[in-house]
Design an enzyme around this catalytic site. Sequence first.
Site, PDB file in Angstrom:
ATOM      1  N   LYS A 120       0.834  -1.206   0.000  1.00  0.00           N
ATOM      2  CA  LYS A 120       0.000   0.000   0.000  1.00  0.00           C
ATOM      3  C   LYS A 120       0.869   1.257   0.000  1.00  0.00           C
ATOM      4  CE  LYS A 120      -2.038   1.510   3.715  1.00  0.00           C
ATOM      5  NZ  LYS A 120      -2.928   1.606   4.900  1.00  0.00           N
ATOM      6  N   ASP A 138      -6.592   1.366   0.862  1.00  0.00           N
ATOM      7  CA  ASP A 138      -6.642   1.447   2.317  1.00  0.00           C
ATOM      8  C   ASP A 138      -8.020   1.013   2.802  1.00  0.00           C
ATOM      9  OD1 ASP A 138      -8.299   3.539   1.627  1.00  0.00           O
ATOM     10  OD2 ASP A 138      -7.391   4.970   3.016  1.00  0.00           O
TER      11      ASP A 138
END
Length: 211
Positions: A120, A138
Amino acid sequence: MNADKRRKIFERLQKANPHPKTELEYTTPFELLIAVMLSAQATDISVNAATRHLYPVANTPEALLDLGEEKLTEYIQRIGLYKTKARHVIQTCRMLVELHNSQVPQTREALEALPGVGRKTANVILNTAFGQAAMAVDTHIFRISNRIGLAPGKNVLEVEHKLMKVIPKEFILDAHHWLILHGRYICRARTPKCAECLIYDLCEYPQKSTV
């Protein structure tokens, strides 16, 4: 959700916010990298509060190494998991100096090899700092993708791959920011603000409130 709906969603998000950007404060790719590393399980507000004091003192790999892990913790101690994050930041700075000429690498593989940097975080850097087509999923983006039917998936990687596949190419660079902001302020986890939602009629969430 069909392709026409998806396109309309991003057309509206783009019209409402033509130039979206992260709410993390930074001026260089390195500052962004550190801010994103610090933001895991923490708010952007708390990270910005810390980096506003930290970056004037140390905002390069060399300067943070000179500052040291103990002093760094003093700047970030109000951020969750600050001890672990301080250790990872110092280790990352050392690798950037020794392996990358103090520059933030521009490939996912090299980024993910840095301590404390996962997929991420790497995707955020690739997208936001270097303008590459990447989707950092997220909790907000994962929730929205499943809730409204945009790109349902059982885990973040599945959602990431679906989003990269179904989002029209002209929207892909900004889609990350649009979706995060929408999830943070409108399509919230517990009480989504359906009455304020600009894509309400396109949303396929079966439990959306009547407006």
